[in-house]
Motif scaffolding. Structure first.
Motif, PDB file in Angstrom:
ATOM      1  N   MET A 190      -4.526  -9.198   0.943  1.00  0.00           N
ATOM      2  CA  MET A 190      -4.953  -8.046   1.998  1.00  0.00           C
ATOM      3  C   MET A 190      -6.375  -8.153   2.134  1.00  0.00           C
ATOM      4  N   THR A 214       0.754  -1.251  -0.030  1.00  0.00           N
ATOM      5  CA  THR A 214       0.091  -0.107  -0.003  1.00  0.00           C
ATOM      6  C   THR A 214       0.821   1.202   0.075  1.00  0.00           C
ATOM      7  N   ARG A 248      -0.114 -11.535  -3.268  1.00  0.00           N
ATOM      8  CA  ARG A 248      -0.239 -10.641  -2.087  1.00  0.00           C
ATOM      9  C   ARG A 248      -1.568 -10.834  -1.569  1.00  0.00           C
TER      10      ARG A 248
END
Ligand SMILES: O=C(O)CCC(=O)C(=O)O
Length: 277
Positions: free
Chosen positions: A227, A166, A225
């Motif tokens: 999240m 991020t 990834r």
């Protein structure tokens, strides 16, 4: 299936003076080890069972929208199971979110989803205070924060440099001027002046006000990834996409959690007043 985790009983971590200072100054803070590794593992195991869900389909009350490139989203996290329900009022961030949203009337989660992506994917820069959006605003008045939307981004994999972390433009939650890249049509944050990465270890969370200019760097490393994104706001908000919690979820949640997922019980006329089907 999963035992109630002891962390549910833990005291809430209240924001420190430094965290409040940094949140006010920069618009975000980094919560290290927000959840422990056994919780990370439980969440990943459950997420794995949804990876075969086709785009634009539902499984129960979990929805996978059409792909955005090679990024996969799964909406309505708390419908997946108890380890996800624990995130609703997790003691590592509940007091932070309460403090930053402010007011005494409670919270509402207006969006919860998993973002799973591979090499090449990024999230373009968006937001920035100059837009003056009410829903996502940053506000501080008389010693109280009153933010419209506080995001918890919880890493389920290590997301360091190269993994598509991020990125935020610190301080842009108070900016009066649009970042010039918006005018240039830039759609990746990697080259955006003043943007910084928030590298997270699995189990860490980034906590930021949504009006900060943000997005994510392009993932250049192989691998995946993962999240989780949970957006909190004041209790009077509504779901971003109109999703509703399942009756089963509402029935099984403890009152403290239910109030954050459904602050007001829907009020409907009794059956005899409903038009015939
Ligand atoms: O996935 C990320 O790192 C960025 C998330 C984001 O852009 C958002 O929360 O709106």
């Amino acid at each position: 299936m999963f035992a109630e985790h002891p962390s549910v009983k833990k005291e809430n971590h209240v924001p420190t003076e430094l965290e409040e200072y940094l949140f006010d100054l920069r618009g975000y803070i980094h919560l290290q080890n927000a959840i422990d590794q056994s919780h990370v593992a439980e969440l990943n195991v459950l997420l794995d069972t949804y990876l075969d869900l086709e785009p634009d389909t539902w499984r129960g009350w979990v929805y996978r929208p059409s792909n955005r490139g090679n990024t996969r989203h799964l909406h309505n996290l708390f419908e997946i199971g108890e380890p996800f329900e624990r995130l609703i009022d997790h003691p590592s961030w509940l007091a932070h979110v309460n403090r930053f949203v402010g007011g005494d009337d409670g919270l509402f989660i207006d969006e919860s989803f998993a973002d799973i992506r591979v090499q090449g994917e990024a999230t373009r820069i968006h937001s920035g205070a100059s837009k003056r959006r009410i829903r996502t605003q940053f506000r501080y008045h008389n010693g109280q924060f009153r933010c419209g939307q506080i995001n918890i981004l919880l890493a389920l994999t290590n997301v360091g440099h190269g993994d598509g972390p991020t990125m935020v433009v610190p301080g842009s939650h108070k900016s009066n001027i649009k970042h010039p890249v918006f005018k240039d049509g830039a759609n990746s944050l990697d080259e955006v002046p003043a943007a910084v990465e928030i590298p997270l270890q699995s189990g860490d969370a980034a906590c930021f006000v949504d009006c900060i200019a943000h997005g994510s760097a392009r993932r250049i490393n192989p691998g995946e990834r993962r999240m989780l994104i949970i957006r909190y706001g004041p209790h009077w908000g509504n779901d971003r996409y109109g999703f509703e919690p399942s009756p089963e979820l509402i029935a099984r949640l403890a009152p403290e959690r239910r109030r954050i997922v459904q602050p007001l019980q829907p009020r409907r006329p009794p059956n005899e007043h409903l038009p015939p089907k």
